[in-house]
Design an enzyme around this catalytic site. Structure first.
Site, PDB file in Angstrom:
ATOM      1  N   ASP A 236      -3.194  -4.723  -5.532  1.00 32.31           N
ATOM      2  CA  ASP A 236      -2.524  -3.424  -5.687  1.00 32.31           C
ATOM      3  C   ASP A 236      -1.025  -3.516  -5.933  1.00 32.31           C
ATOM      4  OD1 ASP A 236      -4.931  -2.178  -5.304  1.00 32.31           O
ATOM      5  OD2 ASP A 236      -4.514  -1.482  -3.294  1.00 32.31           O
TER       6      ASP A 236
ATOM      7  N   ASP B  42       0.813  -1.217   0.000  1.00 35.90           N
ATOM      8  CA  ASP B  42       0.000   0.000   0.000  1.00 35.90           C
ATOM      9  C   ASP B  42       0.845   1.264   0.000  1.00 35.90           C
ATOM     10  OD1 ASP B  42      -2.425   1.301  -0.104  1.00 35.90           O
ATOM     11  OD2 ASP B  42      -2.654   1.400   2.057  1.00 35.90           O
TER      12      ASP B  42
ATOM     13  N   ASP C 177     -13.779   0.258   5.028  1.00 35.06           N
ATOM     14  CA  ASP C 177     -12.639   0.720   4.249  1.00 35.06           C
ATOM     15  C   ASP C 177     -11.604   1.436   5.111  1.00 35.06           C
ATOM     16  OD1 ASP C 177     -13.337  -0.197   1.716  1.00 35.06           O
ATOM     17  OD2 ASP C 177     -14.668   1.491   1.375  1.00 35.06           O
TER      18      ASP C 177
END
Length: 478
Positions: free
Chosen positions: A155, A117, A305
């Site tokens: 990701d 991330d 989230d």
């Protein structure tokens, strides 16, 4: 998972596709023509998921029946996001073993890559790539020779803004080695790499990233994890990626689409406070599309989230909002709505309607709420119009979305122009090609979103620095 920081913060991805013809624990992985892609079989529902535990603990809650019947009853990915070398093998073995006993296919979302991330809300993972490989070895040892779908590192390929060129190369090698390690340990494993989503990188760019990271050793790629783009847009994007991979000499790859939250509105990346979100197609391997191996709930519905609640925590009000107006799942086994069939090698033809509805988050997702009233559409010259909307803002920066709409006739290509306000600059743009000269901005379509039917539309988005002033846009078409 920044998804873009989009966050899935603790969301991860599940994967799996099949290329061998193997019968294991009641699951069938086929290679011939299949209306359901390369996998058939029942997906495993974890009886100890957060949603299931909440249902068991709250029998009198008015929201319980909806959450029980529409969310807890469904299979979702099991996330592996806490780096622990001493327990991963036993955790994986227990979970996959329970699925094998039920003659079902488990989905594991591996989220452990170093520098995960890019240091954002879902930061963590292995301290080094060497330790990552050690963790992958233990993970693989826990699989046994049993069927499993592995979503490998959400990701990790679509989000690389924090990595140097050498870091990108090292990550690519680590992922390619991870795929080969998993496949060598378990012939029943179907492994998928990060494909981002349809409103992020171009299909050709994502295909190149996949090839560099060893998709040739994997079964395919996954898209839309923790995002809200429609299944139709994701399928079209997937076909474009497959076509690009074919051009790179890598054929036979399939797609998995996360449909956990794509049944409603798009917009800003965080779903914690968005009451327009809905669960999408129920999880199934019966996709009706030979390019798509499964519709999965990689991001378990109801898990936050991170903007209003702790990332990854189960929130019953969020789960109820996602599911309350959704149809009930089929009585027997979940099935998905029909999608565009694709039984022949895909082409790069772009979608002509139903453009992506959500924007990828930035590497530092803002927490302020976006405006509730979008600015008016600005008529454009030529055969199209462009409408601008600020979808999020924070001190010193903002995120915006532009909707391009064709006029009374179909168009094949579009260009949007505007002038930056004083102090503004654009730091990242997706779903378009950007050029800036002084304060003059020009955005052109990509290969897959330039052709629009009469009245059809598509979107691009960007993050910028400075104030969130609304510009006057012009849109033209060749």
């Amino acid at each position: 998972m920044s998804q873009h920081i989009r966050r899935h913060r603790r969301t991860a991805a599940v994967a799996a596709a099949a290329v061998g013809c193997t019968v294991l624990a009641g699951a069938w992985f086929s290679t011939g023509p299949a209306s359901a892609g390369a996998i058939t079989g029942s997906l495993y529902r974890d009886p100890n998921s957060q949603a299931a535990r909440w249902v068991a603990a709250n029998p009198s809650d008015s929201r319980m029946p909806v959450i029980r019947d529409k969310i807890a009853s469904q299979p979702a990915a099991h996330w592996l996001s806490s780096f622990n070398l001493t327990t991963v093998q036993s955790e994986v073995s227990t979970f996959v073993g329970a699925a094998a006993s039920a003659n079902q296919i488990p989905v594991l979302s591996v989220y452990e890559i170093t520098n995960r991330d890019c240091g954002g809300a879902s930061a963590g993972g292995a301290p080094s790539l060497a330790q990552y490989q050690t963790w992958i070895n233990s993970f693989s040892a826990g699989l046994g020779n049993r069927p499993v779908i592995v979503i490998l590192e959400t990701d990790a390929l679509a989000l690389q803004t924090c990595l140097s060129a050498s870091d990108v190369t090292a990550r690519d090698q680590a992922l390619a080695t991870a795929v080969q390690t998993i496949k060598a340990a378990d012939s029943g494993a179907r492994v998928y790499l990060d494909g981002g989503h349809s409103a992020w990188n171009s299909a050709s760019d994502q295909a190149n990233r996949l090839k560099a990271a060893g998709v040739q050793y994997a079964d395919g790629f996954f898209t839309n994890v923790s995002n809200f783009n429609s299944t139709a847009n994701e399928a079209a994007y997937g076909r474009s990626i497959i076509s690009a991979l074919n051009g790179l000499g890598t054929s036979g790859k399939h797609q998995i689409i996360d449909t956990s939250r794509n049944g409603g509105a798009g917009g800003d990346w965080c779903a914690d406070d968005n009451t327009d979100r809905r669960i999408g197609a129920y999880p199934t391997t019966n996709t009706g599309d030979a390019n798509i191996d499964a519709y999965l709930w990689v991001k378990p519905p109801g898990e936050a989230d991170g903007c209003s609640y702790t990332a990854g925590s189960f929130q019953p009000n969020l789960a109820y909002s996602l599911a309350s107006s959704a149809p009930y799942p089929p009585t027997e086994s979940p099935t998905a709505p029909p999608t565009t069939p694709s039984t022949t090698p895909p082409t790069s033809t772009p979608p002509t309607s139903n453009p992506p509805t959500s924007n990828p988050p930035t590497s530092n997702p803002p927490t302020s709420a976006p405006p509730t009233t979008p600015p008016p559409t600005t008529p454009a010259g030529g055969a199209c119009t462009a409408a601008y909307q600020t979808t999020n803002s924070w001190p010193g920066g903002f995120q915006a979305q532009v909707t391009v709409t064709a006029g009374r006739a179909a168009i094949n290509g579009w260009t949007v122009r505007w002038t930056l306000a004083s102090g503004q600059s654009i730091s990242q743009l997706w779903n378009g090609t950007l050029s800036v000269s002084g304060s003059s901005v020009t955005v052109k379509n990509l290969s897959y979103n330039g052709s629009l039917a009469a009245g059809g539309s598509t979107q691009f988005g960007f993050t910028g620095t400075g104030s969130a002033a609304t510009p006057a846009l012009t849109c033209t078409s060749p």
